[in-house]
Motif scaffolding. Structure first.
Motif, PDB file in Angstrom:
ATOM      1  N   VAL A 210       0.841  -1.199   0.000  1.00  0.00           N
ATOM      2  CA  VAL A 210       0.000   0.000   0.000  1.00  0.00           C
ATOM      3  C   VAL A 210       0.878   1.250   0.000  1.00  0.00           C
ATOM      4  N   TYR A 211       0.578   2.161  -0.925  1.00  0.00           N
ATOM      5  CA  TYR A 211       1.301   3.420  -1.038  1.00  0.00           C
ATOM      6  C   TYR A 211       0.270   4.543  -1.145  1.00  0.00           C
ATOM      7  N   SER A 212       0.522   5.660  -0.470  1.00  0.00           N
ATOM      8  CA  SER A 212      -0.469   6.743  -0.506  1.00  0.00           C
ATOM      9  C   SER A 212       0.209   8.101  -0.562  1.00  0.00           C
ATOM     10  N   GLU A 213      -0.542   9.060  -1.097  1.00  0.00           N
ATOM     11  CA  GLU A 213      -0.081  10.443  -1.168  1.00  0.00           C
ATOM     12  C   GLU A 213      -1.291  11.348  -1.348  1.00  0.00           C
ATOM     13  N   ILE A 214      -1.069  12.645  -1.205  1.00  0.00           N
ATOM     14  CA  ILE A 214      -2.126  13.623  -1.454  1.00  0.00           C
ATOM     15  C   ILE A 214      -1.775  14.427  -2.692  1.00  0.00           C
ATOM     16  N   ASN A 215      -2.708  14.479  -3.623  1.00  0.00           N
ATOM     17  CA  ASN A 215      -2.556  15.267  -4.836  1.00  0.00           C
ATOM     18  C   ASN A 215      -3.343  16.560  -4.667  1.00  0.00           C
ATOM     19  N   GLU A 237      -2.422  -1.963   6.491  1.00  0.00           N
ATOM     20  CA  GLU A 237      -1.731  -0.829   5.876  1.00  0.00           C
ATOM     21  C   GLU A 237      -2.733   0.141   5.250  1.00  0.00           C
ATOM     22  N   PHE A 238      -3.719  -0.421   4.537  1.00  0.00           N
ATOM     23  CA  PHE A 238      -4.708   0.422   3.872  1.00  0.00           C
ATOM     24  C   PHE A 238      -5.506   1.226   4.894  1.00  0.00           C
ATOM     25  N   THR A 239      -5.984   0.575   5.939  1.00  0.00           N
ATOM     26  CA  THR A 239      -6.802   1.251   6.950  1.00  0.00           C
ATOM     27  C   THR A 239      -6.029   2.373   7.626  1.00  0.00           C
ATOM     28  N   GLU A 240      -4.776   2.107   7.946  1.00  0.00           N
ATOM     29  CA  GLU A 240      -3.936   3.115   8.606  1.00  0.00           C
ATOM     30  C   GLU A 240      -3.688   4.308   7.699  1.00  0.00           C
ATOM     31  N   GLN A 241      -3.377   4.043   6.423  1.00  0.00           N
ATOM     32  CA  GLN A 241      -3.065   5.142   5.513  1.00  0.00           C
ATOM     33  C   GLN A 241      -4.318   5.923   5.118  1.00  0.00           C
TER      34      GLN A 241
END
Length: 488
Positions: A210-215, A237-241
């Protein structure tokens, strides 16, 4: 009376058949790429089974006869376990299901590693499609992705040895290997006439999923979460991010499952439970008798922000479970039609560290649609630029690509150069004066000998920079379109 050797083996095979055909309680144990936990297999008591092969059903008696004939008459010695494994593999092959296979202890260990922690290899999900060993999707940041492998690439050979006739597990065993070693794959790509070779250095493949960012664009902060595989810890990982993105006040969310080959069914379920409210199922499961069971969350209402899902031809299985549920909930699905795998497998242990990975259920969308073979169609179709679909440049120093030549290789090189910002004036495969000028400009910019010809060095660098640009997401038309449409 003591049971003879072939009778004992036949009882074991018979018990296996009974266990496999008897059904398994609890769909919740089923996992999309397998489950190493037991699902109803129990030890079988053979004490009252009778004393002669004549007590066996006629078909199993033939197996006993064959075993005895081989042991008594075959010119070479054959290990008993090889005959038993051959019998099992033969039965499974008659199912003509590429997702059902026998996993010996070594294959089972590799299988569990890929789900749980890390493994060594090239980092690509493969399957059998129409009789060909086929890349379903390279994993993010893996050697396979860096080498430019794409969904639907067919693997013809491994290190010069044909994979024709091998099952998926046998092919994977050849492709995988120790970190730091090279493997040469011969690839056939759709729309390309000739196969090409790709040399890939194996590495340790971490199961980070899982990888996340704000655009931040046009006054909107959009959370983008990419899921690369549905593995053991993916939901955590998904729930935390997701919680972290929501704490930062996102206005909308894009869930990216492009290139995600699937994984564990229960993980996909756990993710959907965070989005699909309890008034509709997030999934249906159908058994071999056609009985269907619906599964729903206890969620009261949908999220308070818009959501879209990104898919492509490498999105398979658990990815499609998520995508089609979100689609039927009313969210936009952006990209290309997905792979189309609508079945559930279980890894059923045989008691000796080996297992059978068997298709046991169909999964259906919330509305009861079976997407197997068809895939999930996007609500907004969006292709990437042509250079995303290019192939490695096959060229030698003895036969470089030069002015006034026409070939498929030249067309492929022109597409790459255009993607890198060099104007070739055409991509039809004719090596024109403008193409020669573009090559010279590229060579000058990269401190190469300025010849206007594409030799191994120039071709390799064009290819490397193209792959790097794709991986950077610089011209990600699908993500751009998703962001554009999200707030419409």
């Amino acid at each position: 009376m003591k049971l003879n050797q072939s009778k004992i083996i036949l009882i074991l095979i018979g018990a296996l058949l009974i266990g496999l055909l008897g059904g398994y309680g609890g769909v919740k144990l089923a996992q999309n790429q397998g489950d190493s936990s037991s699902s109803g297999i129990t030890d079988t008591d053979t004490s009252g089974s009778g004393d002669t092969d004549d007590d066996l059903p006629a078909d199993l008696h033939k197996i006993s006869q064959t075993f005895d004939l081989i042991k008594s008459n075959y010119i070479e010695d054959v290990e008993d376990n090889e005959l038993v494994e051959g019998a099992i593999e033969g039965m499974l092959s008659k199912l003509e299901d590429p997702h059902t296979s026998y996993l010996d202890s070594e294959m089972m260990q590799q299988f569990n590693e890929q789900i749980e922690s890390s493994f060594e290899g090239i980092g690509a999900e493969v399957s059998e499609v129409d009789g060909y060993i086929t890349i379903i999707s390279p994993m993010k940041d893996s050697p396979a992705e860096k080498a430019g492998l794409r969904p639907n690439d067919q693997v013809l050979s491994v290190d010069g040895e044909s994979v024709e006739g091998l099952n998926v597990n046998e092919a994977v065993a050849k492709i995988r290997g120790e970190k730091g070693t090279d493997v040469v794959l011969e690839i056939q790509r759709s729309g390309v006439s000739d196969p090409f070779e790709v040399t890939i250095q194996r590495d340790t493949i971490p199961v980070e999923t899982v990888y996340s960012e704000i655009n931040s664009e046009d006054g909107k902060d959009t959370g983008v979460i990419q899921i690369t595989n549905f593995s053991e810890h993916t939901n955590e990982e998904f729930t935390e991010q997701l919680a972290d993105l929501e704490d930062q006040g996102i206005d909308g969310l894009v869930i990216d499952v492009r290139g995600n080959p699937g994984g564990l069914l229960d993980v996909a379920e756990d993710i959907l439970k965070q989005f699909v409210p309890k008034d509709m199922p997030y999934l249906q499961i159908e058994d071999s008798d056609g009985n269907k069971e619906e599964f729903a969350s206890d969620l009261d209402e949908e999220k308070g922000y818009p959501i879209s899902v990104l898919i492509d031809e490498g999105s398979a299985s658990a990815s499609e479970i998520v995508a089609v549920a979100m689609k039927e909930l009313g969210y936009d699905i952006v990209g290309d039609t997905s792979y189309g795998k609508g079945t559930v497998q279980q890894a059923i242990p045989l008691g000796d560290d080996s297992s059978i990975k068997m298709t046991t259920y169909k999964w259906l969308s919330p509305n009861g649609v079976w997407i197997d073979g068809d895939g999930v169609e996007p609500t907004i179709e969006q292709k990437q630029d042509d250079y995303y679909y290019s192939i490695p440049i096959q060229v030698t120093d003895d036969e470089p690509l030069t002015y006034d030549h026409t070939s498929e290789a030249v067309a492929n090189m022109q597409v790459m150069l255009s993607g890198l910002g060099y104007e070739t004036d055409r991509t039809d495969g004719y090596f024109s004066e403008e193409t020669e000028s573009a090559v010279e400009e590229f060579q000058k910019d990269n401190d190469l000998d300025v010849t206007g010809e594409v030799n191994e060095e120039t071709g390799g660098l064009i290819e490397t920079q193209t792959i790097e640009k794709i991986r950077s997401g610089e011209d990600d038309k699908q993500l751009e379109r998703s962001l554009e449409e999200l707030y419409q």
